[in-house]
Design a protein around this motif. Structure first.
Motif, PDB file in Angstrom:
ATOM      1  N   UNK A 126     -11.796   2.063  -5.723  1.00 22.59           N
ATOM      2  CA  UNK A 126     -12.660   2.932  -4.924  1.00 22.59           C
ATOM      3  C   UNK A 126     -11.834   3.850  -4.029  1.00 22.59           C
ATOM      4  N   UNK A 127     -10.782   3.259  -3.464  1.00 22.72           N
ATOM      5  CA  UNK A 127      -9.910   4.073  -2.628  1.00 22.72           C
ATOM      6  C   UNK A 127      -9.322   5.214  -3.463  1.00 22.72           C
ATOM      7  N   UNK A 128      -8.855   4.847  -4.640  1.00 24.56           N
ATOM      8  CA  UNK A 128      -8.216   5.807  -5.530  1.00 24.56           C
ATOM      9  C   UNK A 128      -9.210   6.916  -5.933  1.00 24.56           C
ATOM     10  N   UNK A 129     -10.460   6.507  -6.188  1.00 23.43           N
ATOM     11  CA  UNK A 129     -11.502   7.483  -6.549  1.00 23.43           C
ATOM     12  C   UNK A 129     -11.715   8.498  -5.436  1.00 23.43           C
ATOM     13  N   UNK A 130     -11.878   7.995  -4.215  1.00 23.74           N
ATOM     14  CA  UNK A 130     -12.089   8.894  -3.078  1.00 23.74           C
ATOM     15  C   UNK A 130     -10.886   9.813  -2.896  1.00 23.74           C
ATOM     16  N   UNK A 138      -6.565   0.759   8.043  1.00 22.82           N
ATOM     17  CA  UNK A 138      -6.465   0.169   9.371  1.00 22.82           C
ATOM     18  C   UNK A 138      -7.751  -0.503   9.808  1.00 22.82           C
ATOM     19  N   UNK A 139      -8.911  -0.057   9.287  1.00 20.90           N
ATOM     20  CA  UNK A 139     -10.171  -0.632   9.740  1.00 20.90           C
ATOM     21  C   UNK A 139     -10.393  -1.989   9.086  1.00 20.90           C
ATOM     22  N   UNK A 140     -10.910  -2.929   9.847  1.00 24.03           N
ATOM     23  CA  UNK A 140     -11.120  -4.260   9.277  1.00 24.03           C
ATOM     24  C   UNK A 140     -12.174  -4.268   8.167  1.00 24.03           C
ATOM     25  N   UNK A 141     -13.157  -3.382   8.277  1.00 25.30           N
ATOM     26  CA  UNK A 141     -14.205  -3.374   7.242  1.00 25.30           C
ATOM     27  C   UNK A 141     -13.944  -2.247   6.265  1.00 25.30           C
ATOM     28  N   UNK A 142     -13.359  -2.601   5.134  1.00 24.92           N
ATOM     29  CA  UNK A 142     -12.945  -1.566   4.178  1.00 24.92           C
ATOM     30  C   UNK A 142     -14.114  -0.708   3.729  1.00 24.92           C
ATOM     31  N   UNK A 143     -15.260  -1.350   3.389  1.00 20.43           N
ATOM     32  CA  UNK A 143     -16.361  -0.591   2.784  1.00 20.43           C
ATOM     33  C   UNK A 143     -16.952   0.408   3.757  1.00 20.43           C
ATOM     34  N   UNK A 144     -17.022   0.034   5.038  1.00 19.45           N
ATOM     35  CA  UNK A 144     -17.510   0.982   6.044  1.00 19.45           C
ATOM     36  C   UNK A 144     -16.529   2.144   6.150  1.00 19.45           C
ATOM     37  N   UNK A 145     -15.251   1.825   6.166  1.00 17.93           N
ATOM     38  CA  UNK A 145     -14.220   2.861   6.246  1.00 17.93           C
ATOM     39  C   UNK A 145     -14.316   3.791   5.052  1.00 17.93           C
ATOM     40  N   UNK A 146     -14.516   3.151   3.879  1.00 19.89           N
ATOM     41  CA  UNK A 146     -14.566   3.958   2.659  1.00 19.89           C
ATOM     42  C   UNK A 146     -15.753   4.913   2.699  1.00 19.89           C
ATOM     43  N   UNK A 147     -16.937   4.369   3.131  1.00 19.05           N
ATOM     44  CA  UNK A 147     -18.128   5.205   3.212  1.00 19.05           C
ATOM     45  C   UNK A 147     -17.940   6.332   4.220  1.00 19.05           C
ATOM     46  N   UNK A 148     -17.313   5.993   5.336  1.00 20.40           N
ATOM     47  CA  UNK A 148     -17.036   7.020   6.348  1.00 20.40           C
ATOM     48  C   UNK A 148     -16.189   8.135   5.741  1.00 20.40           C
ATOM     49  N   UNK A 149     -15.177   7.713   4.986  1.00 22.60           N
ATOM     50  CA  UNK A 149     -14.266   8.700   4.397  1.00 22.60           C
ATOM     51  C   UNK A 149     -15.015   9.588   3.391  1.00 22.60           C
ATOM     52  N   UNK A 150     -15.813   8.952   2.532  1.00 20.24           N
ATOM     53  CA  UNK A 150     -16.586   9.727   1.558  1.00 20.24           C
ATOM     54  C   UNK A 150     -17.496  10.719   2.275  1.00 20.24           C
ATOM     55  N   UNK A 166       0.832  -1.204   0.000  1.00 21.03           N
ATOM     56  CA  UNK A 166       0.000   0.000   0.000  1.00 21.03           C
ATOM     57  C   UNK A 166       0.870   1.258   0.000  1.00 21.03           C
ATOM     58  N   UNK A 167       2.005   1.174   0.654  1.00 24.20           N
ATOM     59  CA  UNK A 167       2.894   2.336   0.683  1.00 24.20           C
ATOM     60  C   UNK A 167       3.370   2.679  -0.721  1.00 24.20           C
ATOM     61  N   UNK A 168       3.641   1.660  -1.481  1.00 21.58           N
ATOM     62  CA  UNK A 168       4.098   1.888  -2.860  1.00 21.58           C
ATOM     63  C   UNK A 168       2.990   2.550  -3.669  1.00 21.58           C
ATOM     64  N   UNK A 169       1.757   2.006  -3.512  1.00 26.27           N
ATOM     65  CA  UNK A 169       0.613   2.570  -4.229  1.00 26.27           C
ATOM     66  C   UNK A 169       0.453   4.042  -3.863  1.00 26.27           C
ATOM     67  N   UNK A 170       0.511   4.315  -2.553  1.00 19.46           N
ATOM     68  CA  UNK A 170       0.358   5.687  -2.089  1.00 19.46           C
ATOM     69  C   UNK A 170       1.429   6.600  -2.645  1.00 19.46           C
TER      70      UNK A 170
END
Ligand SMILES: [Zn+2]
Length: 588
Positions: A59-63, A105-117, A2-6
């Motif tokens: 999705x991460x990249x989009x956000x 860091x959150x175990x549930x990616x989609x919840x984390x993603x929605x929170x971030x959005x 992930x660090x490389x992607x970032x």
């Protein structure tokens, strides 16, 4: 991983014209992520392979991209409107940081993603709401429009043509003039293209105190010129097609024949600009390259201004008030076009007790509406001329008559007769100075004895532009300037002149834009009057009656101590209100 992607993302972000000052933030985030990833790797040992699913990365990249775009926009918006970026920039940085950490860091990616959005969208909406309160109404952002513009910009999405009749955010509403079909006309105008351009131009013009708008076609463009403080200023031109559409809209509003593009037409319409009602007098004419249009802006909500506000000195005000309260006579205000003559007439009317006297005006057009007086508008097409109206109102027992302008012998003669038969007449005459005005009446064919008996006084006037108080420049006048002003050397320590775009040494450390905000870089802001008053004394009356020789009259006026325009103008120059250059310009 992930660090490389970032890291790649942050490099990508820098390539996307992201301000270089923000790049370190991304580097920091990438490093933090590398660290958290390391922690994760230590706690949850995993086998080899590709851990992140492709949809998640996308999705991460989009956000992430959405967040970058918003941060860049917020940063530039904050700077443009000089808002508090020490609060908002860290808020958006934190949103990006917290969101990225959550996603990894959150175990549930989609919840984390929605929170971030949620945080990104919430932050943006919150920002827009708060900044809209701080900026002018014209700069406020309608979120729906902004999203559309954002999508258009970033995703190159093309939207269908704007919906017809969509309410615009430019606070300008047009009202068609004249009668039965006005509702349909207005709807037609709103549907046509260029409606918003027309609104924006009118809004801009009213904000900039423009008195006349000139739309003049060339081959490719429709040039726009504004008259501000009596001076023509070029504005950004329309494309020719937009310009033609704008002219059409105004013609529809004026109920003009839109198929006629050659013969001159005239009309009027009104508009509400924010809270103000503004009237437009429109005239079109055909030219070789197309139809041109001139619009005079009449601000109905402007207050009648007093003699003091038009810049008349106290002693002169005293004489004028005394003159206008006489039971009969004639006061002529003279000057070239745009010298503020009618404003002065209104100021004079304002000095009169309108309850106890019958006041009637004949005007073309009625520029201000005054209570308790009868105002009549000239309409040549309908046979209502100054002369015909004057004749008819004399039968309505007026005490005071205001005639907008004397242009012909007939009007001049009736006015003189009225002044001799117990009426007070106020009028204007197109003449350069007070003595010339007498000559002009004689030229029109009025008998000198009539003028001599009727005339009480002639007031000559000009408007000088006032120096912009924010950017005027102090200087020491040289001997030649003082000589031109008829001032003894050494008497004047300093004068002021307009800022000419040079660097201001005192304000060098500040990053202020070189164009002054108050005056738009012209160096002048608003205008004030300069005056000469020729009171017709018994001696002058005799001279006009016996032998109307203008040179002799002028000499007599000088002897009687008349203050001429130039001398009165010096008062404004010496006090730093205006400049030598401006006085020279108007008193040429
Ligand atoms: Zn200025």
């Amino acid at each position: 991983m992930s660090a490389v992607v970032l890291f790649l993302m942050s490099t990508f972000a820098r390539l996307m014209t992201f301000p270089s000052r923000c790049a370190p933030h991304f580097m920091a985030i990438a490093l933090v992520l590398a660290a958290t990833n390391g922690v994760q790797a230590a706690e949850f040992p995993r086998g080899p392979g590709f851990y992140y699913s492709l949809p998640r990365i996308l999705f991460f990249f989009g956000a992430f991209l959405l967040w970058i775009q918003l941060s860049v926009w917020v940063d530039s918006d904050l700077r443009e409107f000089k808002l508090n970026y020490s609060i908002w920039n860290p808020v958006f940085l934190a949103i990006g940081f917290v969101g990225t950490v959550l996603c990894f860091a959150m175990p549930f990616f989609w919840i984390a993603w929605l929170l971030w959005m949620g945080m990104i969208v919430g932050g943006a909406v919150g920002y827009v709401k708060i900044r809209n309160r701080e900026v002018r109404e014209a700069d406020a952002i309608v979120i729906k429009d902004a999203i559309k513009a954002f999508l258009e910009r970033t995703l190159r999405m093309q939207f269908a043509k704007e919906k017809k009749g969509r309410p615009s955010r430019v606070p300008v509403r047009f009202f068609a003039r004249g009668g039965q079909s006005s509702g349909a006309e207005l709807a037609r105008a709103q549907e046509s293209k260029g409606y918003q351009s027309a609104q924006e131009m009118v809004y801009d013009a009213v904000k900039r105190r423009v008195t006349d708008i000139h739309l003049e076609p060339t081959q490719e463009e429709m040039s726009i010129r504004f008259r501000i403080d009596g001076i023509m200023v070029n504005d950004n031109p329309f494309r020719r097609s937009t310009g033609d559409a704008v002219i059409n809209i105004f013609k529809v509003l004026c109920n003009m024949d839109i198929t006629e593009k050659r013969k001159p037409q005239d009309g009027s319409f009104s508009a509400q600009v924010e809270e103000r009602m503004v009237d437009f007098r429109v005239a079109t004419a055909g030219s070789v390259s197309g139809e041109k249009m001139v619009m005079r802006i009449l601000d109905k909500s402007a207050q009648i201004i007093s003699l003091e506000q038009i810049g008349m000195p106290a002693n002169l005000r005293g004489s004028i008030v005394e003159l206008v309260k006489q039971p009969h006579g004639m006061l002529i205000v003279c000057g070239p076009t745009g010298a503020g003559k009618s404003t002065t007439l209104y100021a004079c009317l304002n000095e009169i007790d309108r309850f106890q006297q019958n006041v009637i005006t004949i005007e073309n057009p009625v520029e201000f509406q005054l209570d308790h007086i009868t105002q009549i508008e000239v309409n040549v097409k309908a046979g209502k001329t100054f002369a015909s109206e004057l004749r008819s109102i004399l039968r309505q027992d007026p005490d005071i008559i205001m005639i907008g302008e004397i242009r012909d012998k007939e009007t001049a003669e009736i006015a003189c007769q009225a002044a001799q038969t117990g009426h007070m007449v106020f009028t204007t005459l197109h003449a350069n100075d007070t003595v010339t005005a007498i000559g002009r009446l004689i030229d029109l064919g009025v008998q000198p004895f009539n003028i001599a008996s009727a005339l009480s006084a002639v007031l000559g006037q000009r408007l000088v532009r006032m120096l912009c108080p924010k950017c005027r420049v102090k200087y020491k006048p040289d001997a030649e300037t003082l000589k031109r002003l008829n001032l003894p050397p050494g008497m004047i320590k300093h004068l002021y002149r307009a800022h000419e775009g040079e660097k201001d040494e005192e304000a060098e450390e500040s990053e202020e834009p070189s164009v002054c905000e108050k005056c738009g870089g012209t160096g002048y802001f608003k205008r004030t009057g300069i005056f000469e008053l020729l009171v017709i004394t018994e001696k002058l009356r005799e001279m006009i009656r016996e032998n109307p020789d203008l040179t002799a009259i002028r000499n007599a006026a000088v002897k009687a101590g008349t203050v001429f325009l130039f001398e009165d103008g010096l008062r404004q120059v010496l006090t730093g209100v205006s400049s030598v250059q401006e006085l020279m310009r108007v008193s040429k």
